[in-house]
Write an enzyme that holds these catalytic residues in place. Structure first.
Site, PDB file in Angstrom:
ATOM      1  N   ASN A   9     -29.102 -31.455 -14.250  1.00 33.48           N
ATOM      2  CA  ASN A   9     -28.748 -32.652 -13.495  1.00 33.48           C
ATOM      3  C   ASN A   9     -29.516 -33.816 -14.114  1.00 33.48           C
ATOM      4  OD1 ASN A   9     -28.382 -34.682 -11.654  1.00 33.48           O
ATOM      5  ND2 ASN A   9     -29.408 -33.648  -9.943  1.00 33.48           N
ATOM      6  N   TRP A  10     -28.808 -34.619 -14.867  1.00 33.30           N
ATOM      7  CA  TRP A  10     -29.471 -35.703 -15.608  1.00 33.30           C
ATOM      8  C   TRP A  10     -29.812 -36.893 -14.710  1.00 33.30           C
ATOM      9  CZ3 TRP A  10     -26.421 -36.166 -20.939  1.00 33.30           C
ATOM     10  CH2 TRP A  10     -26.482 -34.921 -21.593  1.00 33.30           C
ATOM     11  N   LYS A  11     -29.358 -36.844 -13.464  1.00 34.66           N
ATOM     12  CA  LYS A  11     -29.620 -37.921 -12.504  1.00 34.66           C
ATOM     13  C   LYS A  11     -29.268 -39.285 -13.120  1.00 34.66           C
ATOM     14  CE  LYS A  11     -32.843 -34.938 -10.128  1.00 34.66           C
ATOM     15  NZ  LYS A  11     -34.058 -34.747  -9.349  1.00 34.66           N
ATOM     16  N   HIS A  97     -26.719 -33.296  -2.968  1.00 33.17           N
ATOM     17  CA  HIS A  97     -28.086 -33.284  -3.501  1.00 33.17           C
ATOM     18  C   HIS A  97     -29.024 -33.993  -2.515  1.00 33.17           C
ATOM     19  CE1 HIS A  97     -31.531 -34.075  -6.052  1.00 33.17           C
ATOM     20  NE2 HIS A  97     -31.092 -33.091  -6.810  1.00 33.17           N
ATOM     21  N   GLU A  99     -31.311 -36.047  -2.920  1.00 38.97           N
ATOM     22  CA  GLU A  99     -31.480 -37.492  -3.153  1.00 38.97           C
ATOM     23  C   GLU A  99     -30.323 -38.270  -2.539  1.00 38.97           C
ATOM     24  OE1 GLU A  99     -32.100 -37.125  -7.363  1.00 38.97           O
ATOM     25  OE2 GLU A  99     -34.019 -36.185  -6.953  1.00 38.97           O
ATOM     26  N   GLU A 169     -32.600 -26.073  -3.163  1.00 42.96           N
ATOM     27  CA  GLU A 169     -33.560 -27.013  -3.737  1.00 42.96           C
ATOM     28  C   GLU A 169     -34.507 -27.499  -2.641  1.00 42.96           C
ATOM     29  OE1 GLU A 169     -32.114 -28.864  -7.640  1.00 42.96           O
ATOM     30  OE2 GLU A 169     -31.412 -30.150  -6.046  1.00 42.96           O
ATOM     31  N   GLY A 175     -39.113 -32.779  -8.648  1.00 42.04           N
ATOM     32  CA  GLY A 175     -39.789 -33.848  -9.379  1.00 42.04           C
ATOM     33  C   GLY A 175     -41.277 -33.936  -9.094  1.00 42.04           C
ATOM     34  N   SER A 215     -38.522 -28.448 -10.038  1.00 44.80           N
ATOM     35  CA  SER A 215     -39.556 -28.284 -11.064  1.00 44.80           C
ATOM     36  C   SER A 215     -39.389 -27.002 -11.889  1.00 44.80           C
ATOM     37  CB  SER A 215     -40.952 -28.352 -10.432  1.00 44.80           C
ATOM     38  OG  SER A 215     -41.154 -29.617  -9.827  1.00 44.80           O
ATOM     39  N   GLY A 236     -33.714 -30.659 -13.172  1.00 45.64           N
ATOM     40  CA  GLY A 236     -33.744 -32.115 -13.266  1.00 45.64           C
ATOM     41  C   GLY A 236     -34.498 -32.545 -14.515  1.00 45.64           C
ATOM     42  N   GLY A 237     -35.758 -32.903 -14.354  1.00 47.48           N
ATOM     43  CA  GLY A 237     -36.575 -33.466 -15.437  1.00 47.48           C
ATOM     44  C   GLY A 237     -36.492 -32.703 -16.758  1.00 47.48           C
TER      45      GLY A 237
HETATM   46  P1  13P Z   1     -36.693 -31.451 -11.066  1.00 48.80           P
HETATM   47  O1  13P Z   1     -36.319 -30.289 -11.956  1.00 48.80           O
HETATM   48  O2  13P Z   1     -36.995 -32.694 -11.838  1.00 48.80           O
HETATM   49  O3  13P Z   1     -37.733 -31.078 -10.073  1.00 48.80           O
HETATM   50  O4  13P Z   1     -35.365 -31.826 -10.236  1.00 48.80           O
HETATM   51  C1  13P Z   1     -34.694 -30.821  -9.565  1.00 48.80           C
HETATM   52  C2  13P Z   1     -33.405 -31.359  -9.102  1.00 48.80           C
HETATM   53  O5  13P Z   1     -33.338 -32.204  -8.228  1.00 48.80           O
HETATM   54  C3  13P Z   1     -32.177 -30.863  -9.733  1.00 48.80           C
HETATM   55  O6  13P Z   1     -31.044 -31.244  -9.041  1.00 48.80           O
END
Ligand code: 13P
Length: 256
Positions: A9-11, A97, A99, A169, A175, A215, A236-237
């Protein structure tokens, strides 16, 4: 046997040129991996979907989006529909998600409508569920998960339920560098599978893939994926760099 699924997920990261570079790098690094063994999904921002789709066309990498609207078209300024995602070659779509729940008013009701829209357009929904820190500390983890699953999947038929991917999640692990321990993730994900078994039946529950997200790194994926109810990761990251995302994919297969 469930096939593992690792999604990046590149956000809200990567301009078009940066996205092309990352997709090309991943294609080069992962070309030996057999798509029979694992699903690898890249979810860039909407603006880069077309170009990333072109880079990965015909490869073992698949295209995903990060959200969709629940209608196929209409006067909804700023929104993107499942019909349009399909049009640019998207196969998977992340829905609900944390967020989006936290910052953009996403609710179980909108998640439910979006899942139906994705299914109607032949997209695979990756449905995100999970508790925040306060809820975990108040021992409400299972209540929150039950609420997200039961209401998010309301009126989704057994036939459609097979097509879903669920992503557990925990918000406190996103994050933050704070991963749920493999046993914490397993406990929650077993709870999800048991719930699906009650809502549908055991065969549906055994077929649905449940990812862990929060993470995930090359260093922790092997222990996570060994858990019986963890079938992959939503990253994510660590999905924003060729080295870390390709190492996560390879370590997923290596751990099996
Ligand atoms: P991180 O891997 O950066 O913690 O993010 C997880 C995430 O929200 C994937 O959708």
């Amino acid at each position: 046997m469930r096939k593992p699924i690792i999604a990046g997920n590149w956000k809200m990261y990567k301009t078009i040129s940066q996205a092309i570079e990352l997709a090309n790098g991943l294609k080069r690094e992962l070309y030996k991996i057999d798509s029979q063994d694992i699903d690898i999904v890249l979810c860039p921002p909407f603006t880069a979907l077309t170009e990333v789709g072109e880079v990965i066309y015909g490869s073992n990498l698949q295209l995903g989006a990060q959200d969709l609207h629940w209608e196929d078209e209409g006067a909804f300024t700023g929104e993107v529909s499942g019909l349009f995602l399909k049009d640019v070659g998207v196969k998977y779509v992340i829905i609900g998600h944390s967020e989006r729940r936290q910052f953009f008013g996403e609710t179980n009701a909108s998640v439910n409508k979006k899942i139906k829209a994705a299914l109607r357009n032949g997209l695979v929904p990756i449905v995100c569920v999970g508790e925040n820190l306060k809820e975990r500390e108040e021992n409400k983890t299972f209540d929150v998960i039950r609420d997200h699953i039961e209401n998010g999947l309301k009126d989704i038929s057994q036939e459609d339920a097979f097509k879903l991917v669920i992503a557990y999640e925990p918000v406190w692990a996103i994050g933050t560098g704070k991963t749920a321990t493999p046993s914490q993730a397993q406990e929650a994900q077993k709870f999800i599978r048991d719930l699906l078994s009650k809502m549908y039946n055991n065969s549906v529950a055994q077929d649905i893939r449940i990812q862990y997200g929060g993470s995930v790194k090359p260093e922790n994926i092997a222990e996570l994926i060994k858990q019986p109810d963890i079938d992959g990761a939503l990253v994510g990251g660590a999905s924003l760099k060729v080295d870390s995302f390709s190492a996560i994919v390879k370590n997923t297969l290596g751990a099996e």
